[in-house]
Design a protein around this motif. Sequence first.
Motif, short mmCIF file in Angstrom:
data_model
loop_
_atom_site.label_atom_id
_atom_site.label_comp_id
_atom_site.label_asym_id
_atom_site.label_seq_id
_atom_site.Cartn_x
_atom_site.Cartn_y
_atom_site.Cartn_z
N HIS A 43 6.49 -16.23 -12.52
CA HIS A 43 6.80 -15.40 -11.46
C HIS A 43 6.55 -15.72 -9.96
O HIS A 43 5.36 -16.51 -10.04
N GLU A 44 7.36 -15.78 -9.06
CA GLU A 44 7.07 -16.28 -7.79
C GLU A 44 6.15 -15.24 -7.13
O GLU A 44 5.17 -16.09 -6.56
N TYR A 45 6.22 -14.10 -7.38
CA TYR A 45 5.46 -13.02 -6.34
C TYR A 45 4.26 -12.52 -7.17
O TYR A 45 4.49 -12.35 -8.37
N MET A 46 3.05 -12.67 -6.67
CA MET A 46 1.84 -11.87 -7.00
C MET A 46 1.24 -11.01 -6.13
O MET A 46 1.57 -11.13 -4.93
N TYR A 47 0.62 -9.93 -6.56
CA TYR A 47 0.24 -8.87 -5.79
C TYR A 47 -1.25 -8.31 -6.38
O TYR A 47 -1.43 -8.36 -7.58
N TRP A 48 -1.96 -7.86 -5.34
CA TRP A 48 -3.19 -7.11 -5.74
C TRP A 48 -3.09 -5.70 -4.97
O TRP A 48 -2.74 -5.68 -4.01
N TYR A 49 -3.07 -4.77 -6.09
CA TYR A 49 -3.18 -3.22 -5.47
C TYR A 49 -4.34 -2.58 -5.89
O TYR A 49 -5.36 -3.20 -6.90
N ARG A 50 -5.02 -1.45 -5.14
CA ARG A 50 -5.92 -0.75 -5.65
C ARG A 50 -5.20 0.56 -5.79
O ARG A 50 -4.33 1.31 -5.03
N GLN A 51 -6.20 1.48 -6.63
CA GLN A 51 -5.39 2.84 -6.88
C GLN A 51 -6.82 3.64 -6.78
O GLN A 51 -7.77 3.63 -7.68
N ASP A 52 -6.69 4.60 -5.93
CA ASP A 52 -7.72 5.69 -5.82
C ASP A 52 -7.07 6.89 -6.09
O ASP A 52 -5.94 7.20 -5.80
N PRO A 53 -8.32 7.76 -6.47
CA PRO A 53 -7.73 9.42 -6.83
C PRO A 53 -6.82 9.96 -5.79
O PRO A 53 -7.38 9.80 -4.41
N GLY A 54 -5.66 10.48 -6.01
CA GLY A 54 -4.92 11.17 -5.20
C GLY A 54 -4.19 10.38 -4.23
O GLY A 54 -3.56 10.65 -3.11
N MET A 55 -4.22 9.17 -4.38
CA MET A 55 -3.72 8.24 -3.57
C MET A 55 -2.44 7.37 -4.41
O MET A 55 -2.85 7.05 -5.57
N GLY A 56 -1.32 7.03 -3.93
CA GLY A 56 -0.49 5.88 -4.60
C GLY A 56 -1.34 4.63 -4.38
O GLY A 56 -2.09 4.40 -3.71
N LEU A 57 -0.58 3.65 -5.45
CA LEU A 57 -1.18 2.31 -5.18
C LEU A 57 -0.99 1.84 -3.84
O LEU A 57 0.04 1.73 -3.42
N ARG A 58 -1.96 1.22 -3.32
CA ARG A 58 -1.78 0.34 -1.99
C ARG A 58 -1.92 -1.03 -2.24
O ARG A 58 -3.01 -1.51 -2.95
N LEU A 59 -1.40 -1.54 -1.51
CA LEU A 59 -1.18 -3.33 -1.41
C LEU A 59 -2.30 -3.71 -0.60
O LEU A 59 -2.42 -3.61 0.55
N ILE A 60 -3.08 -4.48 -1.16
CA ILE A 60 -4.26 -5.37 -0.62
C ILE A 60 -3.66 -6.71 0.07
O ILE A 60 -3.76 -7.02 1.33
N HIS A 61 -3.27 -7.40 -0.92
CA HIS A 61 -2.79 -8.74 -0.42
C HIS A 61 -1.71 -9.14 -1.55
O HIS A 61 -1.47 -8.61 -2.43
#
Lengths: 114, 109
Positions: free
Chosen positions: A29-47
């Motif tokens: 795959h060309e694209y890669m992502y790091w997300y964080r997941q916290d209670p009550g929130m959607g996943l959020r993109l870090i880098h």
Amino acid sequence: NAGVTQTPKFRVLKTGQSMTLLCAQDMNHEYMYWYRQDPGMGLRLIHYSVGEGTTAKGEVPDGYNVSRLKKQNFLLGLESAAPSQTSVYFCASSTLGSPIGGYTFGSGTRLTVV
Amino acid sequence: KNEVEQSPQNLTAQEGEFITINCSYSVGISALHWLQQHPGGGIVSLFMLSSGKKKHGRLIATINIQEKHSSLHITASHPRDSAVYICAVAEGGSEKLVFGKGTKLTVNP
């Protein structure tokens, strides 16, 4: 056919310590992502990365650094961990134009900073 | 900023019931994803939609681009369907996803 592999799966850090999370994908795959997941929130993109040797900031990049020296690997670093970085971290990869979506997630890393 | 709203936040059903989870978004998108996350588990991609309707087994996903709305349906629900279902959208021209907060589904036997 491993897909996306994250290591480690669990980690406890003391405030101020550093660590690196490793993400490896075997789907070319060309694209890669790091997300964080916290209670009550959607996943959020870090880098994220659109290809080998490239990285870009996401929604919540502060306190994190990344590197993509090889196409299959995407590393997330915490230079000086803080309790606010306690979270579950997910790596994902994708490829443009895949008819079936091509978005694959790792199994997650649960990080606790004390 | 693109907002992704899911409803309901929590849903409890009896085995065999028909389930509907809704997702609304605010800007133009190139694709919408439905994802499944079991407790303590990883995230699995169920569908990617850019128009119309897709079906995999008991799962059906629909999208109305004009109304900026998508639904995920589960027919003949089963306790193993208990999970968090997440809607995510890719804004036009981007592979990056913006996620909803998820809908926690519990199916009781």
